[in-house]
Structure formats: C-alpha cells, structure tokens
Design a protein around this motif. Structure first.
Motif, PDB file in Angstrom:
ATOM      1  N   ILE A   1       0.848  -1.184   0.000  1.00  0.00           N
ATOM      2  CA  ILE A   1       0.000   0.000   0.000  1.00  0.00           C
ATOM      3  C   ILE A   1       0.882   1.232   0.000  1.00  0.00           C
ATOM      4  CG2 ILE A   1      -1.724   1.274   1.312  1.00  0.00           C
ATOM      5  CD1 ILE A   1      -2.523  -1.407   2.580  1.00  0.00           C
ATOM      6  N   ASN A   2       0.735   2.042  -1.022  1.00  0.00           N
ATOM      7  CA  ASN A   2       1.474   3.300  -1.058  1.00  0.00           C
ATOM      8  C   ASN A   2       0.812   4.291  -0.123  1.00  0.00           C
ATOM      9  OD1 ASN A   2       3.148   2.295  -2.941  1.00  0.00           O
ATOM     10  ND2 ASN A   2       2.857   3.958  -4.415  1.00  0.00           N
ATOM     11  N   THR A   3       1.589   4.968   0.681  1.00  0.00           N
ATOM     12  CA  THR A   3       0.970   5.958   1.543  1.00  0.00           C
ATOM     13  C   THR A   3       1.941   7.093   1.857  1.00  0.00           C
ATOM     14  OG1 THR A   3      -0.146   6.352   3.627  1.00  0.00           O
ATOM     15  CG2 THR A   3       1.585   4.712   3.645  1.00  0.00           C
ATOM     16  N   TRP A   4       1.368   8.240   2.048  1.00  0.00           N
ATOM     17  CA  TRP A   4       2.129   9.407   2.518  1.00  0.00           C
ATOM     18  C   TRP A   4       1.864   9.627   4.002  1.00  0.00           C
ATOM     19  CZ3 TRP A   4       0.425   8.743  -2.285  1.00  0.00           C
ATOM     20  CH2 TRP A   4       1.262   9.103  -3.355  1.00  0.00           C
ATOM     21  N   SER A   5       0.970   8.851   4.549  1.00  0.00           N
ATOM     22  CA  SER A   5       0.500   9.108   5.909  1.00  0.00           C
ATOM     23  C   SER A   5       1.455   8.524   6.934  1.00  0.00           C
ATOM     24  CB  SER A   5      -0.893   8.509   6.088  1.00  0.00           C
ATOM     25  OG  SER A   5      -1.288   8.691   7.429  1.00  0.00           O
TER      26      SER A   5
ATOM     27  N   LYS B   1      10.797  11.755  -0.545  1.00  0.00           N
ATOM     28  CA  LYS B   1      11.479  11.634  -1.818  1.00  0.00           C
ATOM     29  C   LYS B   1      11.039  10.374  -2.552  1.00  0.00           C
ATOM     30  CE  LYS B   1      16.207  11.639  -3.618  1.00  0.00           C
ATOM     31  NZ  LYS B   1      17.607  11.558  -3.196  1.00  0.00           N
ATOM     32  N   SER B   2      11.042   9.271  -1.809  1.00  0.00           N
ATOM     33  CA  SER B   2      10.650   8.020  -2.445  1.00  0.00           C
ATOM     34  C   SER B   2       9.871   7.183  -1.445  1.00  0.00           C
ATOM     35  CB  SER B   2      11.880   7.259  -2.910  1.00  0.00           C
ATOM     36  OG  SER B   2      12.706   6.989  -1.810  1.00  0.00           O
ATOM     37  N   PHE B   3       9.346   6.063  -1.905  1.00  0.00           N
ATOM     38  CA  PHE B   3       8.592   5.182  -1.024  1.00  0.00           C
ATOM     39  C   PHE B   3       9.497   4.083  -0.480  1.00  0.00           C
ATOM     40  CE2 PHE B   3       5.380   7.150  -3.611  1.00  0.00           C
ATOM     41  CZ  PHE B   3       4.401   7.442  -2.681  1.00  0.00           C
ATOM     42  N   ILE B   4       9.466   3.912   0.832  1.00  0.00           N
ATOM     43  CA  ILE B   4      10.308   2.914   1.475  1.00  0.00           C
ATOM     44  C   ILE B   4       9.444   1.714   1.857  1.00  0.00           C
ATOM     45  CG2 ILE B   4      11.903   2.465   3.374  1.00  0.00           C
ATOM     46  CD1 ILE B   4      12.917   4.689   1.663  1.00  0.00           C
TER      47      ILE B   4
ATOM     48  N   SER C   1      10.496   4.810   8.057  1.00  0.00           N
ATOM     49  CA  SER C   1      10.876   5.329   6.754  1.00  0.00           C
ATOM     50  C   SER C   1      11.700   6.585   6.971  1.00  0.00           C
ATOM     51  CB  SER C   1       9.602   5.620   5.964  1.00  0.00           C
ATOM     52  OG  SER C   1       9.886   6.375   4.845  1.00  0.00           O
ATOM     53  N   LEU C   2      13.020   6.417   6.954  1.00  0.00           N
ATOM     54  CA  LEU C   2      13.894   7.522   7.326  1.00  0.00           C
ATOM     55  C   LEU C   2      13.824   8.657   6.318  1.00  0.00           C
ATOM     56  CD1 LEU C   2      17.109   5.875   8.738  1.00  0.00           C
ATOM     57  CD2 LEU C   2      14.952   6.441   9.834  1.00  0.00           C
ATOM     58  N   THR C   3      13.894   9.869   6.835  1.00  0.00           N
ATOM     59  CA  THR C   3      13.832  11.029   5.963  1.00  0.00           C
ATOM     60  C   THR C   3      15.206  11.622   5.714  1.00  0.00           C
ATOM     61  OG1 THR C   3      13.475  12.459   7.862  1.00  0.00           O
ATOM     62  CG2 THR C   3      11.523  11.650   6.719  1.00  0.00           C
ATOM     63  N   ARG C   4      16.197  11.136   6.420  1.00  0.00           N
ATOM     64  CA  ARG C   4      17.531  11.716   6.275  1.00  0.00           C
ATOM     65  C   ARG C   4      18.542  10.676   5.834  1.00  0.00           C
ATOM     66  NH1 ARG C   4      17.455  16.340  10.640  1.00  0.00           N
ATOM     67  NH2 ARG C   4      15.214  16.580  10.620  1.00  0.00           N
ATOM     68  N   THR C   5      19.566  11.158   5.156  1.00  0.00           N
ATOM     69  CA  THR C   5      20.651  10.256   4.788  1.00  0.00           C
ATOM     70  C   THR C   5      21.725  10.371   5.849  1.00  0.00           C
ATOM     71  OG1 THR C   5      20.712  11.867   3.017  1.00  0.00           O
ATOM     72  CG2 THR C   5      21.082   9.556   2.442  1.00  0.00           C
ATOM     73  N   PHE C   6      22.196   9.261   6.305  1.00  0.00           N
ATOM     74  CA  PHE C   6      23.212   9.266   7.344  1.00  0.00           C
ATOM     75  C   PHE C   6      24.568   9.416   6.685  1.00  0.00           C
ATOM     76  CE2 PHE C   6      26.083   7.409  10.456  1.00  0.00           C
ATOM     77  CZ  PHE C   6      25.674   8.082  11.594  1.00  0.00           C
ATOM     78  N   LYS C   7      25.277  10.495   7.058  1.00  0.00           N
ATOM     79  CA  LYS C   7      26.566  10.787   6.445  1.00  0.00           C
ATOM     80  C   LYS C   7      27.687  10.507   7.427  1.00  0.00           C
ATOM     81  CE  LYS C   7      26.222  13.116   2.387  1.00  0.00           C
ATOM     82  NZ  LYS C   7      25.479  12.375   1.463  1.00  0.00           N
ATOM     83  N   THR C   8      28.717   9.857   6.940  1.00  0.00           N
ATOM     84  CA  THR C   8      29.906   9.706   7.767  1.00  0.00           C
ATOM     85  C   THR C   8      31.088  10.316   7.032  1.00  0.00           C
ATOM     86  OG1 THR C   8      30.129   7.507   6.800  1.00  0.00           O
ATOM     87  CG2 THR C   8      29.294   7.634   9.047  1.00  0.00           C
ATOM     88  N   HIS C   9      32.103  10.641   7.788  1.00  0.00           N
ATOM     89  CA  HIS C   9      33.306  11.156   7.157  1.00  0.00           C
ATOM     90  C   HIS C   9      33.967  10.046   6.358  1.00  0.00           C
ATOM     91  CE1 HIS C   9      33.548  15.161   8.785  1.00  0.00           C
ATOM     92  NE2 HIS C   9      33.108  14.694   9.918  1.00  0.00           N
ATOM     93  N   GLY C  10      34.547  10.417   5.244  1.00  0.00           N
ATOM     94  CA  GLY C  10      35.234   9.432   4.432  1.00  0.00           C
ATOM     95  C   GLY C  10      34.330   8.756   3.424  1.00  0.00           C
TER      96      GLY C  10
END
Lengths: 89, 123
Positions: free
Chosen positions: A31-35, A55-58, A75-84
């Motif tokens: 089921i696609n949902t924005w809720s 951005k996309s459906f998870i 459904s994470l909204t952020r990208t986890f950034k690491t150094h390197g």
C-alpha cells in the motif's frame, strides 16, 4: 508529552480505507501511503506498505512488534553521512 | 551487612538511603517502602532485624516493582525490540546517538562519548 488516551490513536481515514480493503481482499500488494503520522494498529500486521519519506517510497513490512508505532518511524527522511564516505564509491 | 533481594548489600546509612542502592529503587520508592513497613526511618541498615528485612522484601514484591536483574532484563528487552523492528529510535540506539530528537551538531556528549577527532582521508 504523549497523546491523550481519551482521544484514541490516530489513523488517516484514507489509509484506514485502504487497509480495510487490503484485509478484505487479502491482497499482498504494498500500500502506497504518505501518511507517516498514522499509528500502526493490529489489523496492519502482515501487510506491506510503501511509506513516503519525502522523496521516495520505502518498503515497510509490518510485524506484530511494530504495533503502536507510527509508519513514519520506519521510513527515514535523512541520509546518514559519515566522514570518508565521499572517498569511497 | 544485610542482604536484600539477592545481592544488594547496603551499609551504614539510614534505611531510606540504603535502599536506594538497589537498582530500581530511588528516592520515591525508598520513602514509600519505609513508610509502609513502619520501620523507624532512623535505623541504620546494619541494625535491621531479620523481620524488618522480610517486611521490606515483601513490600517491594507486593508492588510488583521490577528490581535488579528483572529490571535490567526488561530494559534490555525494550532496547532489543526497538532495534529489531528497524524503527528510528532503534537506529539511534544502534548508532549511539541521542534518541529523542536532541541536537547533535554540538553537545550530545553523554551519548556520543568523549570526543574523537576524525580526519579527512585524502583520495
């Protein structure tokens, strides 16, 4: 502060309709949902969702342990950034 | 030294304070237990009679307070559940970052531990 118990849990009516439909027809289709704000209730268990993260459906497969959480928590909204990380690839 | 609920061995302090050495008993519960059992609050832990100790144990069990091993197991189970279902909170626990939406640009040292300098790798 948590939501008042008096009000009960919140589910978007449109999503509830989709879930009811899926349960009735026993469909495995996600089921696609924005809720993201809807609480996972016991009748969601076993269903597949695609939860929008802005951005996309998870893909989220609901299990029993998830009851009481909200769809957005999976459904994470952020990208986890690491150094390197920019040197890899 | 008296033993309470397994391994706990409080000391020369007054009971209300000695009880707080039990994992899961803080100021509120300690005061409540002392009041309920009717033990003189001024007794030192070492002066407690066998009967007093029983009374205290019963009072704690009666309230179904999770204490010591049970409590630790409970919290560990909660953590494991959060991590197993892959939700946001579980993820934060896994990464050792603050779970309740605090800022991490600065501060958050309790969760992140002491500072580690990370260099940028060239190419």
């Amino acid at each position: 502060m948590p939501r008042s118990i008096k009000k009960g849990f919140f589910i978007d009516p449109s999503l509830q309709d989709k879930v009811d439909e899926a349960v009735r027809s026993n469909s495995r289709k996600p089921i696609n949902t924005w809720s993201r704000r809807s609480v996972i209730t016991p009748d969601f268990v076993g269903l597949n969702f695609k939860v929008h993260n802005g951005k996309s459906f998870i893909d989220v497969h609901v299990t029993e342990n998830m009851v009481g959480h909200k769809l957005g928590e999976f459904s994470l909204t952020r990208t986890f950034k690491t150094h390197g990380s920019h040197t890899k690839k | 030294m008296p033993r309470l609920l397994g391994v706990d061995i409080p000391n020369y302090k007054k009971i209300e304070y000695a009880l707080r050495y039990i994992y899961g008993v803080g100021p509120a519960r300690a005061a409540q237990v002392v009041a309920e059992t009717g033990i003189d609050p001024d007794t030192r832990a070492k002066d407690l009679t066998e009967e007093d100790l029983n009374k205290i144990t019963n009072a704690i069990n009666e309230h179904k307070y999770a204490v010591e091993g049970d409590l630790r197991r409970e919290t560990a189970a909660n953590l494991k559940r959060l991590q197993a279902i892959n939700c946001y909170r579980g993820l934060r626990h896994r990464r050792g970052l603050p779970v309740r939406g605090q800022r991490t640009s600065t501060n958050a040292r309790t969760r992140k531990g002491s500072r580690r300098t990370v260099g940028v790798m060239k190419k």
